[in-house]
Design an enzyme around this catalytic site. Structure first.
Site, PDB file in Angstrom:
ATOM      1  CD  GLU A 164      -2.649   1.318   2.431  1.00  0.00           C
ATOM      2  OE1 GLU A 164      -2.901   2.469   2.716  1.00  0.00           O
ATOM      3  OE2 GLU A 164      -3.403   0.547   2.851  1.00  0.00           O
ATOM      4  CG  HIS A 193      -0.976   5.715  -0.602  1.00  0.00           C
ATOM      5  ND1 HIS A 193      -1.813   4.724  -1.390  1.00  0.00           N
ATOM      6  CD2 HIS A 193      -0.939   5.241   0.444  1.00  0.00           C
ATOM      7  CE1 HIS A 193      -2.392   4.251  -0.515  1.00  0.00           C
ATOM      8  NE2 HIS A 193      -1.974   4.647   0.488  1.00  0.00           N
ATOM      9  CG  HIS A 226      -6.663   3.153   0.532  1.00  0.00           C
ATOM     10  ND1 HIS A 226      -7.061   4.582   0.736  1.00  0.00           N
ATOM     11  CD2 HIS A 226      -5.695   3.131   1.228  1.00  0.00           C
ATOM     12  CE1 HIS A 226      -6.370   4.991   1.311  1.00  0.00           C
ATOM     13  NE2 HIS A 226      -5.261   4.230   1.684  1.00  0.00           N
ATOM     14  CG  ASP A 279      -0.564   4.327   4.684  1.00  0.00           C
ATOM     15  OD1 ASP A 279      -1.057   4.763   3.357  1.00  0.00           O
ATOM     16  OD2 ASP A 279      -1.550   4.472   5.621  1.00  0.00           O
TER      17      ASP A 279
END
Length: 335
Positions: A7, A9, A171, A297
């Site tokens: 995950e 971004h 998400h 993240d």
């Protein structure tokens, strides 16, 4: 040890800036009073990290031992745009992600960004991304027009992902305005904003999203569909037994399986942003080491803290390797 992070971004300003600032503010993606001309150092540093797919991102991966990031678009994005505009926007984003992967195929993979307001087109874009661009699934940011994925409108996306055998990463995204007003207002603006998203609201809503997919029968209708959720399971690990106790058996609900069994059959969870041993132990005992995947993240959470957490987990070397890369390699078809 090979480490795959799921995950991680990307937000490209030249694309995101096409969405009117007034719509971004109204959507709940940013706190009250936000303006796109803000010049704070922290905000600009975050923007730089999100848009970077070469320099500092790879340097940080090298410094912290992360082998590969699976890139996904954080909102605001195509889910805010209707019709052909949304389809073009998603397609351009995906082409840009594909270029990043092509430049560094040993360091990046990608999840597709979908035009969620147009489900048939979204299903087609998912197939294009998987078959032509080599993407590993799709990432979906919360609700669309206030609707969860169990709504019949989104059936084409679920069935296409199941047919393709690729996972959907659910998400968090901003709650609808009515929910934000009822649950999170009456506090200082920034406090209200954080409570509504990463401070609590996002995680509760994503857990609810999965429960709705189960209770609606959407997962029974798509038993081969694979789902991923982050943030150590979005509160579900501590809730599985409680949910079964309250809802009863799947047969009593008209479902093929009990609620917890459906989740354990079709949902994988990641460590993104949750580097806490007590939360991990709840996830481990509820889901097992075969269903937990490493995530950071990035850049909202730091790579070094995440990898230090991974390296110190109270698990066997074999389970650490599964969490670090083995489960992701198998689920996403990575080499």
């Amino acid at each position: 040890m090979r480490i795959v992070a799921l995950e991680e971004h990307v937000l490209l300003p030249e694309l995101a800036d096409r969405i009117p600032a007034s719509e971004v503010a109204a959507s709940g993606w940013v706190p009250a009073g936000w303006a796109p001309t803000g010049d704070g150092e922290e905000l600009s540093a975050l923007d730089r990290a999100l848009s970077d797919t070469q320099g500092e991102r790879i340097d940080s991966m090298n410094e912290t031992g992360i082998t590969l990031q699976v890139l996904s678009v954080v909102g605001p994005g195509a889910e805010m745009l209707a019709g052909e505009e949304g389809v073009r926007f998603a397609r351009e984003y995906n082409d840009r992600l594909a270029q990043a992967v092509e430049r560094h195929p040993d360091r990046f993979a990608a999840f597709a960004h979908l035009p969620m307001k147009e489900p048939e087109a979204a299903a087609d874009e998912l197939e294009r991304c998987v078959k032509q661009l080599g993407f590993r699934g799709a990432s979906i940011n919360g609700t669309t027009d206030g609707l969860f994925l169990d709504d019949p409108r989104f059936a084409p996306i679920l069935s296409r992902a199941a047919t393709l055998g690729c996972p959907l990463y659910i998400h968090p995204g901003p709650a609808p305005r009515a929910v934000r007003d009822a649950y999170f207002q009456g506090l200082p603006d920034f406090t209200s904003f954080i409570l509504s998203n990463a401070g609590f609201g996002w995680h509760a809503e994503t857990g609810l999203h999965i429960l709705r997919l189960v209770l609606s029968g959407a997962l029974d209708r798509n038993p081969s569909l694979k789902l991923i959720i982050g943030h150590m399971g979005e509160m579900l690990p501590m809730m599985l037994k409680r949910v079964d106790a309250m809802f009863g058996t799947g047969a009593a609900l008209g479902l093929d399986r009990d609620v917890s069994q459906t989740i354990l059959d079709q949902v994988w969870i990641t460590t993104s942003g949750f580097f806490d041993t007590s939360a991990f132990l709840a996830a481990l005992t509820a889901f097992g080491a075969d269903r937990i995947l490493f995530s950071v993240d990035y850049p909202y959470s730091p790579n070094d803290e995440a990898t230090a957490f991974l390296n110190n987990l109270p698990v066997s070397p074999a389970d650490r390797a599964r969490i670090a890369h083995g489960n992701a390699d198998a689920l996403l078809g990575l080499s």
